[in-house]
Design an enzyme around this catalytic site. Structure first.
Site, PDB file in Angstrom:
ATOM      1  N   SER A 138       1.198  -0.624 -10.564  1.00  0.00           N
ATOM      2  CA  SER A 138       1.197  -1.838 -10.090  1.00  0.00           C
ATOM      3  C   SER A 138       0.217  -2.762 -10.875  1.00  0.00           C
ATOM      4  O   SER A 138      -0.732  -2.220 -11.675  1.00  0.00           O
ATOM      5  CB  SER A 138       0.312  -1.906  -8.741  1.00  0.00           C
ATOM      6  OG  SER A 138       0.164  -2.828  -8.104  1.00  0.00           O
ATOM      7  N   TYR A 154      -6.723   1.392  -4.122  1.00  0.00           N
ATOM      8  CA  TYR A 154      -5.415   1.434  -4.919  1.00  0.00           C
ATOM      9  C   TYR A 154      -5.665   0.828  -6.208  1.00  0.00           C
ATOM     10  O   TYR A 154      -5.080   1.560  -7.273  1.00  0.00           O
ATOM     11  CB  TYR A 154      -4.534   0.633  -4.024  1.00  0.00           C
ATOM     12  CG  TYR A 154      -3.059   0.456  -4.466  1.00  0.00           C
ATOM     13  CD1 TYR A 154      -2.251   1.505  -4.137  1.00  0.00           C
ATOM     14  CD2 TYR A 154      -2.443  -0.458  -5.010  1.00  0.00           C
ATOM     15  CE1 TYR A 154      -0.949   1.321  -4.673  1.00  0.00           C
ATOM     16  CE2 TYR A 154      -1.331  -0.800  -5.652  1.00  0.00           C
ATOM     17  CZ  TYR A 154      -0.480   0.177  -5.298  1.00  0.00           C
ATOM     18  OH  TYR A 154       0.886   0.075  -5.792  1.00  0.00           O
TER      19      TYR A 154
END
Length: 232
Positions: A138, A154
């Site tokens: 990401s 995350y």
């Protein structure tokens, strides 16, 4: 890319990867935690016969990863494409409420598992046709682009995954195995949420095109689904 293994294959991007690969005529081992409740994946298996096998895999379980190679060898014989897609995002994280268990699970699933899976499956990748490893990361894992604290588990785990990709590429590129870290865009999935802008099928299609065209010399890159280079 005719012999493929996909993790997190029961929904979102993983299901889109599996669907397109089957449409291309590939043989796929689709891994997910709970095949009994993966209704769409099971319907695909019924439609595509022996080309799709579903395997129960908790990527946070090191023993399960160690037991995966003989299962993959039995169904695939070799691996042309490994898609490290399984991921977890802890919602609602803000400074003051971050939990140790959330950090541990995020690192286990998002960073440790792709490294261990690639390592365990390397002998089958070595047999593959232009073998390649696609690791779904990401842009939140970009330290250079970091501007807020939210979703810190995350973000930290995806930054760790990016390092793993660089190290894997250094090790595997000389063996002819391409490894990329790819940002899928803001995808309309359960993880992406209601505000997301990119359809899962479009993202999966773009990412498969990226990894298919990638050369060994490009191994270790951190790129978006549209091919744009992202800053570490």
């Amino acid at each position: 890319m005719q012999r493929c293994l996909v993790t997190g294959a029961n929904r979102g991007l993983g299901l889109a990867f599996t669907t397109e690969l089957l449409e291309r005529g590939a043989r796929v081992l689709a891994c997910c935690r709970d095949p009994l409740h993966a209704e769409v994946l099971r319907a695909l298996a019924a439609a595509h016969g022996e080309r799709l096998a579903i395997h129960a895999l908790d990527v946070a379980d090191g023993a399960a990863i160690s037991a995966l190679p003989p299962v993959a060898a039995a169904h695939l014989q070799r691996i042309d494409l490994l898609v490290n897609n399984a991921g977890v995002l802890v919602s609602g994280e803000r400074f003051g409420n971050v939990k140790a268990e959330a950090l541990a699970m995020s690192f286990a699933v998002n960073a440790t598992a792709p490294l261990l899976l690639t390592q365990a499956l390397c002998p089958l990748l070595a047999l593959g046709n232009r073998p390649r490893v696609l690791c779904v990361t990401s842009q939140l894992g970009s330290i250079a682009q970091s501007t807020s604290f939210r979703t810190v588990s995350y973000a930290m785990s995806k930054a760790a995954l990016n390092m793993a990709v660089k190290r894997l590429a250094a090790e595997l590129s000389p063996r002819g195995i391409v490894v990329l870290a790819v940002h899928p865009g803001w995808v309309k999935s359960e993880m992406g949420g209601t505000g997301a802008t990119l359809a899962v099928a479009a993202s999966a299609h773009a990412l498969l095109g990226l990894i298919e065209r990638a050369t060994v010399a490009e191994g270790g890159r951190f790129v978006a689904y549209d091919g744009a280079q992202l800053p570490w």
